[in-house]
Motif scaffolding. Sequence first.
Motif, PDB file in Angstrom:
ATOM      1  N   SER A 261      50.928  42.972  44.530  1.00  0.00           N
ATOM      2  CA  SER A 261      51.572  41.753  45.018  1.00  0.00           C
ATOM      3  C   SER A 261      53.086  41.880  44.994  1.00  0.00           C
ATOM      4  N   LYS A 262      53.603  42.421  43.887  1.00  0.00           N
ATOM      5  CA  LYS A 262      55.061  42.580  43.748  1.00  0.00           C
ATOM      6  C   LYS A 262      55.621  43.531  44.799  1.00  0.00           C
ATOM      7  N   ALA A 263      54.826  44.535  45.146  1.00  0.00           N
ATOM      8  CA  ALA A 263      55.269  45.506  46.153  1.00  0.00           C
ATOM      9  C   ALA A 263      55.040  45.015  47.576  1.00  0.00           C
ATOM     10  N   GLY A 264      54.445  43.825  47.716  1.00  0.00           N
ATOM     11  CA  GLY A 264      54.180  43.272  49.031  1.00  0.00           C
ATOM     12  C   GLY A 264      53.030  43.940  49.755  1.00  0.00           C
ATOM     13  N   LYS A 265      52.142  44.594  48.998  1.00  0.00           N
ATOM     14  CA  LYS A 265      51.030  45.333  49.599  1.00  0.00           C
ATOM     15  C   LYS A 265      49.677  44.633  49.438  1.00  0.00           C
ATOM     16  N   LEU A 266      49.647  43.497  48.781  1.00  0.00           N
ATOM     17  CA  LEU A 266      48.393  42.755  48.601  1.00  0.00           C
ATOM     18  C   LEU A 266      48.211  41.843  49.807  1.00  0.00           C
ATOM     19  N   CYS A 267      47.311  42.202  50.692  1.00  0.00           N
ATOM     20  CA  CYS A 267      47.147  41.469  51.948  1.00  0.00           C
ATOM     21  C   CYS A 267      45.989  40.481  51.901  1.00  0.00           C
ATOM     22  N   VAL A 268      45.417  40.234  50.731  1.00  0.00           N
ATOM     23  CA  VAL A 268      44.318  39.274  50.582  1.00  0.00           C
ATOM     24  C   VAL A 268      44.560  38.439  49.320  1.00  0.00           C
ATOM     25  N   PRO A 269      44.036  37.213  49.253  1.00  0.00           N
ATOM     26  CA  PRO A 269      44.166  36.413  48.018  1.00  0.00           C
ATOM     27  C   PRO A 269      43.262  36.967  46.924  1.00  0.00           C
ATOM     28  N   ALA A 270      43.728  36.880  45.697  1.00  0.00           N
ATOM     29  CA  ALA A 270      42.957  37.393  44.562  1.00  0.00           C
ATOM     30  C   ALA A 270      42.954  36.369  43.439  1.00  0.00           C
ATOM     31  N   MET A 271      41.852  36.314  42.712  1.00  0.00           N
ATOM     32  CA  MET A 271      41.710  35.375  41.593  1.00  0.00           C
ATOM     33  C   MET A 271      41.729  36.160  40.281  1.00  0.00           C
ATOM     34  N   ASN A 272      42.665  35.798  39.420  1.00  0.00           N
ATOM     35  CA  ASN A 272      42.799  36.409  38.099  1.00  0.00           C
ATOM     36  C   ASN A 272      41.889  35.665  37.122  1.00  0.00           C
ATOM     37  N   VAL A 273      40.673  36.180  36.978  1.00  0.00           N
ATOM     38  CA  VAL A 273      39.713  35.549  36.075  1.00  0.00           C
ATOM     39  C   VAL A 273      40.025  35.884  34.617  1.00  0.00           C
ATOM     40  N   ASN A 274      40.613  37.053  34.376  1.00  0.00           N
ATOM     41  CA  ASN A 274      40.878  37.472  32.999  1.00  0.00           C
ATOM     42  C   ASN A 274      41.711  36.457  32.234  1.00  0.00           C
ATOM     43  N   ASP A 275      42.686  35.855  32.896  1.00  0.00           N
ATOM     44  CA  ASP A 275      43.576  34.913  32.209  1.00  0.00           C
ATOM     45  C   ASP A 275      43.120  33.470  32.328  1.00  0.00           C
ATOM     46  N   SER A 276      41.925  33.257  32.871  1.00  0.00           N
ATOM     47  CA  SER A 276      41.360  31.913  32.829  1.00  0.00           C
ATOM     48  C   SER A 276      41.001  31.602  31.373  1.00  0.00           C
ATOM     49  N   VAL A 277      41.060  30.347  31.018  1.00  0.00           N
ATOM     50  CA  VAL A 277      40.810  29.948  29.633  1.00  0.00           C
ATOM     51  C   VAL A 277      39.399  30.337  29.212  1.00  0.00           C
ATOM     52  N   THR A 278      38.431  30.117  30.099  1.00  0.00           N
ATOM     53  CA  THR A 278      37.029  30.360  29.740  1.00  0.00           C
ATOM     54  C   THR A 278      36.709  31.846  29.627  1.00  0.00           C
ATOM     55  N   LYS A 279      37.532  32.721  30.184  1.00  0.00           N
ATOM     56  CA  LYS A 279      37.349  34.170  29.986  1.00  0.00           C
ATOM     57  C   LYS A 279      38.110  34.638  28.748  1.00  0.00           C
ATOM     58  N   GLN A 280      39.392  34.330  28.711  1.00  0.00           N
ATOM     59  CA  GLN A 280      40.243  34.887  27.665  1.00  0.00           C
ATOM     60  C   GLN A 280      39.918  34.348  26.285  1.00  0.00           C
ATOM     61  N   LYS A 281      39.703  33.067  26.178  1.00  0.00           N
ATOM     62  CA  LYS A 281      39.511  32.460  24.861  1.00  0.00           C
ATOM     63  C   LYS A 281      38.082  32.595  24.341  1.00  0.00           C
ATOM     64  N   PHE A 282      37.174  33.007  25.188  1.00  0.00           N
ATOM     65  CA  PHE A 282      35.790  33.120  24.736  1.00  0.00           C
ATOM     66  C   PHE A 282      35.294  34.563  24.791  1.00  0.00           C
ATOM     67  N   ASP A 283      35.316  35.169  25.968  1.00  0.00           N
ATOM     68  CA  ASP A 283      34.854  36.558  26.098  1.00  0.00           C
ATOM     69  C   ASP A 283      35.745  37.496  25.283  1.00  0.00           C
ATOM     70  N   ASN A 284      37.047  37.427  25.514  1.00  0.00           N
ATOM     71  CA  ASN A 284      37.959  38.356  24.841  1.00  0.00           C
ATOM     72  C   ASN A 284      37.969  38.164  23.326  1.00  0.00           C
ATOM     73  N   LEU A 285      37.925  36.929  22.872  1.00  0.00           N
ATOM     74  CA  LEU A 285      38.032  36.656  21.433  1.00  0.00           C
ATOM     75  C   LEU A 285      36.680  36.695  20.731  1.00  0.00           C
ATOM     76  N   TYR A 286      35.782  35.782  21.099  1.00  0.00           N
ATOM     77  CA  TYR A 286      34.517  35.648  20.365  1.00  0.00           C
ATOM     78  C   TYR A 286      33.569  36.826  20.608  1.00  0.00           C
ATOM     79  N   CYS A 287      33.548  37.323  21.826  1.00  0.00           N
ATOM     80  CA  CYS A 287      32.675  38.464  22.122  1.00  0.00           C
ATOM     81  C   CYS A 287      33.100  39.688  21.313  1.00  0.00           C
ATOM     82  N   CYS A 288      34.398  39.974  21.310  1.00  0.00           N
ATOM     83  CA  CYS A 288      34.888  41.164  20.590  1.00  0.00           C
ATOM     84  C   CYS A 288      34.793  40.981  19.082  1.00  0.00           C
ATOM     85  N   ARG A 289      34.873  39.767  18.613  1.00  0.00           N
ATOM     86  CA  ARG A 289      34.751  39.507  17.176  1.00  0.00           C
ATOM     87  C   ARG A 289      33.391  39.946  16.648  1.00  0.00           C
TER      88      ARG A 289
END
Length: 525
Positions: A261-289
């Motif tokens: 995106s920063k390089a201006g080469k992303l020609c399609v919309p993308a969804m960052n699921v990793n930084d969604s609350v329901t991914k980061q605060k549950f999968d990343n934290l509780y799953c890895c715990r």
Amino acid sequence: MSVPEPAGGEEKQAKEVEDAEKYSFMATVTKAPKKQIQFADDMQEFTKFPTKTGRRSLSRSISQSSTDSYSSAASYTDSSDDEVSPREKQQTNSKGSSNFCVKNIKQAEFGRREIEIAEQDMSALISLRKRAQGEKPLAGAKIVGCTHITAQTAVLIETLCALGAQCRWSACNIYSTQNEVAAALAEAGVAVFAWKGESEDDFWWCIDRCVNVDGWQANMILDDGGDLTHWVYKKYPSVFKKIRGIVEESVTGVHRLYQLSKAGKLCVPAMNVNDSVTKQKFDNLYCCRESILDGLKRTTDVMFGGKQVVVCGYGEVGKGCCAALKALGAIVYVTEIDPICALQACMDGFRVVKLSEVIRQVDVVITCTGNKNVVTREHLDRMKNSCIVCNMGHSNTEIDVTSLRTPELTWERVRSQVDHVIWPDGKRVVLLAEGRLLNLSCSTVPTFVLSITATTQALALIELYNAPEGRYKQDVYLLPKKMDEYVASLHLPSFDAHLTELTDDQAKYLGLNKNGPFKPNYYRY
């Protein structure tokens, strides 16, 4: 001086023998004459005691438990197939289709049982499937996916199919595929190309087989790590330009998208699921715990009480790992580059250090930064004998494994996904999964928490696919807050949780809609 046995001793012993004969494993011991403990003599007697059959049975039980315990992912693997690459096999499912490449299609029945078990703890995703399958919100969607292929992700893939999508799938990790689950998906008609233990060449071949298909062109991407997105962008630019949306769930993959995106080469919309609350605060934290302990126990049988462990990175994954290790009595150190995360670690009771300060004394090294060369050859050279080294980040770049493939070092495979790297002086370092993601390579992860992530991914795909033109530009977006809250609400019934409702007066006072969203986008949970 011997002590005389009480009266009736002979009758008592006869009764014990009679009772023991009911249980074959006690009979031999009870009939044996009593004698003083003599370790040397008894050891000689022990070596003579088992018959040849007994020795084989004992050896079998030990080796079997050693190999089976590391991962349920290999529980149905037929060893007779290990020497033959799936790419060289001609396989068809019961419908006559050969549009797949898996280890052994005959394992499909076992894989179906695994998927059905996973569905029991993924009620929210199943609920979403039932609510939306009549509307078919993904009708016409041609989704190419690259994720871990486990029973849990199979539930997601079959949900996407039930909602109208056509799917082609490969694995994002060469060690995490559950062969029987891949077989079950292939039997159900999903074009899946994956097996546990792929080579690097196999990995890219499988991705290419998903993308390069006559008469079928993907219009959506679901990625975990960014490898699929990178492959389509580099090899098939005309296909990439026609993609309607990308959904990415890992730190590594999201980082790649922001670079494009920063390089201006992303020609399609993308969804960052990793930084969604329901991914980061549950999968990343509780799953890895929970899964960090599972992976380490299955591979090494290590006891954590009193062990010195250094965790590199104190993001959500690092926080989960540290909490689990501390609870079992380990002495935990943390390395960090971010002063905010470092301060959090200090306030949670962990000592923040540089890796070089503790590398000689620690028993376990765990990386979870998403970076490269966090553990270098210099660190590895200075480690103590039998130090365990593993990675909980998505990418295999955190540990400099390449530097260990030199003539002076010997690699010894001692268990599946467990290598002893031996130095000339005899020192051994225990390397797990060759530096790849520990929990999904060497064990399994909690199904319920993956239901949260999978539901988030499904909703993100639906949102991008059905969004009116102009809503999303050629950039990277976070999941809308309302959608995050909806995912969480679907999982609350599993705990019999009851939300408090705002009154009209309270909602007006806070300036909120009674039905949400309840927090602004800048709120940090």
